[in-house]
Write a protein that holds these residues in place. Structure first.
Motif, mmCIF file in Angstrom:
data_model
loop_
_atom_site.group_PDB
_atom_site.id
_atom_site.type_symbol
_atom_site.label_atom_id
_atom_site.label_comp_id
_atom_site.label_asym_id
_atom_site.label_seq_id
_atom_site.Cartn_x
_atom_site.Cartn_y
_atom_site.Cartn_z
ATOM 1 N N TYR A 259 -4.616 -1.686 -7.380
ATOM 2 C CA TYR A 259 -4.475 -2.221 -6.020
ATOM 3 C C TYR A 259 -5.285 -3.504 -5.860
ATOM 4 C CZ TYR A 259 -4.301 -2.364 -0.911
ATOM 5 O OH TYR A 259 -4.099 -2.754 0.395
ATOM 6 N N GLU B 100 0.819 -1.215 0.000
ATOM 7 C CA GLU B 100 0.000 0.000 0.000
ATOM 8 C C GLU B 100 0.854 1.266 0.000
ATOM 9 O OE1 GLU B 100 -0.294 -1.767 4.253
ATOM 10 O OE2 GLU B 100 -0.301 -2.496 2.183
ATOM 11 N N ILE C 148 -7.845 -1.227 2.503
ATOM 12 C CA ILE C 148 -7.570 -0.396 1.343
ATOM 13 C C ILE C 148 -6.768 0.815 1.794
ATOM 14 C CG2 ILE C 148 -9.569 -1.139 0.012
ATOM 15 C CD1 ILE C 148 -11.071 1.304 1.013
ATOM 16 N N GLU D 102 -16.315 -1.026 -5.950
ATOM 17 C CA GLU D 102 -15.882 0.351 -5.820
ATOM 18 C C GLU D 102 -16.541 1.163 -6.931
ATOM 19 O OE1 GLU D 102 -13.945 3.582 -4.085
ATOM 20 O OE2 GLU D 102 -14.027 1.499 -3.372
ATOM 21 N N THR E 138 -6.536 8.308 -9.628
ATOM 22 C CA THR E 138 -6.838 7.595 -8.379
ATOM 23 C C THR E 138 -7.697 6.369 -8.651
ATOM 24 O OG1 THR E 138 -6.693 9.669 -7.132
ATOM 25 C CG2 THR E 138 -7.801 7.819 -6.067
ATOM 26 N N LYS F 205 -6.799 2.474 -7.751
ATOM 27 C CA LYS F 205 -7.670 1.540 -7.017
ATOM 28 C C LYS F 205 -7.794 0.223 -7.771
ATOM 29 C CE LYS F 205 -10.438 5.202 -4.817
ATOM 30 N NZ LYS F 205 -11.780 5.832 -4.721
ATOM 31 N N TRP G 109 -7.144 4.007 0.564
ATOM 32 C CA TRP G 109 -7.845 5.283 0.424
ATOM 33 C C TRP G 109 -8.943 5.390 1.475
ATOM 34 C CZ3 TRP G 109 -7.803 1.239 -2.964
ATOM 35 C CH2 TRP G 109 -9.002 0.581 -3.215
#
Length: 645
Positions: free
Chosen positions: A483, A454, A494, A540, A476, A480, A496
């Protein structure tokens, strides 16, 4: 006579071909030969203790640039605890200046130069019998206080050497380690920074013998075989026959080759594009520099246009990963021209791009000319340069910062979507992104501390935010996605803050459970309940339409398309870089990828920085990102997208 052949590998998964070649050649007459492999990270006392307990009469060390300093330290200690043991050094690091090593470390009794099999065997015979070391051609030895270097031995006939690949002790670890293999020795080129240029000509093993050994290794579980040939494709017919054999018999084994891309014939490329199974072959290609003056000075013959076309055609096939090498610090390559070299090569977006720094290897022509180019370099291995007539130490350390983030953010494939977007749409050139981020990384002192997965994301986000980077919502969102795809199992946390709130998350989960066919037919067929979906699915919402963004970074870069023939361009495979499966919306795919990227200007070799492509314009709306884990045999995460109003 108890003989130990030892070496220090760079990593545990590596194996030493050299000590196996020596054992195979001599074991019929000296059956007590033992192999001992360590790593350069093993404590010296652990290695000395292990060798001491083997009670050797002779210890032979295989020496390379990465292990010579640790090996020399071991020799000094071993001579104190085993004063009667005879210590022999061999390998490329000691072959070209044997007297230097014998003067530096008095514990070195002999040095074997060049091909070691016959010389080492003859040396063992003399140690056992008459001790007439002056007859051992290819060896250096001590005669009282005098150091003597014998004349060289003629090159070996490779087909008289017994196979080093059939030791029973190696079988249990074949699947866990890299097997090193050679089909030839020597190199046809004369690059002045490389040790391979010293041996003129190329010698080959009989191809049927090579096939037999490879089949033995494959049938006994080898998973990765790395060919040590300096230019595997120099003999077209030999290479073609080997490629066909490996395609027919690979059984899932991966084969790595060093190739010279600008001599690759079109028929070989066509054959590989049509027949190579995905993931079985991996090519390493030395580019080093695209500066014509530099290449001429180091006697490097290279047609970068042909090299680029080869790389792009292989890339378009989607079957073979490519690892391209650069060397910073060559003659007449200053910081600005190296920036151009980097961008010339990066436009091809190879799976790996290794940035190395010139090493003044013992025996090379460039080391002999070091004063001409005002080189300063490390006295001991790896002999890396500190400065040159056109590149200062300040330039070197800046490039070191770039190299660090290049490894972390491109070669690691942790953020493929994000980095591709940044280098295609945001930064003036790939070099400028990696350099600016590398400088920022060091300013924050991050090079002094470790990082978790991370951290790679939070640090990149901090850099982009502090730099005032436009389009952070899209960037961003891609971070995501990367990730989520970087996990084999559903992540527990996570990086964020603004995650989906529970009511919105529950609503989307209920809709997916009620209508799984909107995600995929396979999910619908599985018939999972909502509770079951929660165990292996993450959701998400991205505040933009993801598909146009992904289209803009898929396929080949438009400024690299010109490197491929027009007929091939239509055959290019999608190259999102994701370990994922995505349902493609209408209008996406390769044609759309080329159209989306068509605004990129510039050409390879014409400008040090490719112009920035316009970011996708139609990203209004939002996207529900759905990522599934552990749902097929590949065990890779899969992602799907649903447009939201």
């Amino acid at each position: 006579m108890r003989i130990v052949l030892a070496t220090l590998n760079a990593k545990y998964i590596h194996t030493s071909l050299a000590i196996r070649l020596l054992k195979a050649y001599s074991e019929h007459e000296f059956p007590d030969i033992m192999l001992a492999e360590y790593t350069i990270k093993d404590p010296a006392m652990n290695i000395v203790s292990d060798l001491f307990q083997k009670k050797p009469d002779v210890i032979g060390f295989s020496c390379y640039i990465w292990n010579i300093e640790e090996t020399i330290k071991l020799v000094g200690i071993l001579k104190q605890v085993l004063p009667e043991v005879k210590i022999v050094l061999g390998g490329p690091e000691v072959s070209y200046e044997p007297l230097y090593w014998m003067k530096r470390e008095p514990g070195v009794d002999f040095v074997v130069n060049g091909d070691g099999e016959e010389t080492f065997h003859h040396l063992l015979q003399e140690l056992r019998d008459e001790r007439k070391f002056h007859f051992v051609y290819g060896a250096a030895y001590r005669k009282g206080e005098e150091l003597i270097v014998n004349p060289p031995r003629p090159k070996s006939d490779l087909n008289t050497l017994p196979t080093p690949h059939r030791f029973a002790d190696d079988l249990p670890d074949l699947s866990k380690r890299i097997v090193y293999f050679e089909t030839s020795r020597g190199c046809p080129f004369n690059c002045q920074f490389c040790l391979s240029s010293i041996e003129v000509g190329v010698r080959y093993y009989d191809i049927e013998r090579v096939k037999s050994d490879l089949l033995y290794l494959i049938n006994n579980g080898a998973k990765v075989i790395k060919f040590l040939d300096r230019t595997f494709n120099i003999n077209r017919s030999y290479a073609m026959e080997m490629f066909q054999f490996l395609i027919d018999n690979h059984q899932g084994c991966v084969f790595q080759f060093e190739i010279t891309a600008d001599i690759m014939r079109p028929e070989v490329l066509d054959f590989l594009s049509e027949n190579a199974p995905p993931g079985i072959f991996r090519f390493e290609i030395g580019v080093q520099s695209t500066n014509d003056e530099t290449n001429e000075l180091v006697k490097r013959r290279q047609n970068f246009t042909k090299l680029s076309r080869t790389v792009m055609k292989i890339k378009a096939s989607g079957n073979i990963d490519q690892h391209l090498d650069l060397i910073a610090g060559l003659p007449q390559e200053d910081y600005a021209t190296f920036r151009k070299t980097f961008n010339d090569v990066f436009v091809m977006e190879p799976e790996e791009l290794q940035l190395g720094f010139l090493k003044m290897l013992r025996g090379t022509g460039l080391r002999a000319q070091a004063a001409k180019y005002e080189y300063t370099y490390m006295e001991h291995a790896p002999y890396e340069i500190l400065s040159s007539h056109v590149m200062s130490f300040a330039d070197i350390i800046r490039l070191k910062r770039l190299e660090d983030v290049l490894e972390k953010y491109w070669n690691s494939h942790r953020l493929d979507h994000t980095v591709k977007y940044l280098i295609r749409h945001v930064f003036e050139s790939p070099f400028d992104f990696f350099q600016a981020f590398g400088d920022y990384w060091e300013e924050r002192g991050w090079q002094k501390i470790g990082h978790q997965l991370e951290d790679l994301f939070t640090r990149l986000h901090a850099f982009l935010t502090d730099s005032g980077t436009p389009g952070m919502e899209i960037i961003t969102g891609l971070m995501k996605l990367d990730y989520f795809l970087g996990h084999k199992y559903k992540p527990r946390k996570i990086w964020w803050d603004n995650a989906l709130d529970k009511p919105e998350w529950a609503r989307h989960m209920k809709e997916i459970a009620a209508h799984p066919e909107r995600v995929s037919a396979a999910l619908a067929e599985a018939g999972y309940s909502e509770r079951e979906l929660q165990k292996f699915m993450v959701l998400e919402v991205l505040p933009f339409r993801l598909e146009p963004v992904l289209d803009s970074i898929s396929g080949l870069r438009a400024d690299a398309v010109q490197l491929v023939s027009p007929a091939l361009a239509g055959e290019a495979a999608d190259d999102t870089g994701a370990a994922a499966v995505m349902s493609q919306p209408e209008g996406s795919g390769i044609a759309a990828a080329f159209n989306a990227a068509a605004g990129i200007a510039g050409s390879v070799g014409s400008n040090p920085s490719a112009a920035v492509a316009e970011a996708p314009a139609h990203t209004g709306g939002s996207t529900l990102l759905i990522v599934l884990y552990q749902q097929d045999e590949s065990q890779r995460s899969q992602y799907y997208t649903l447009p939201l109003s």
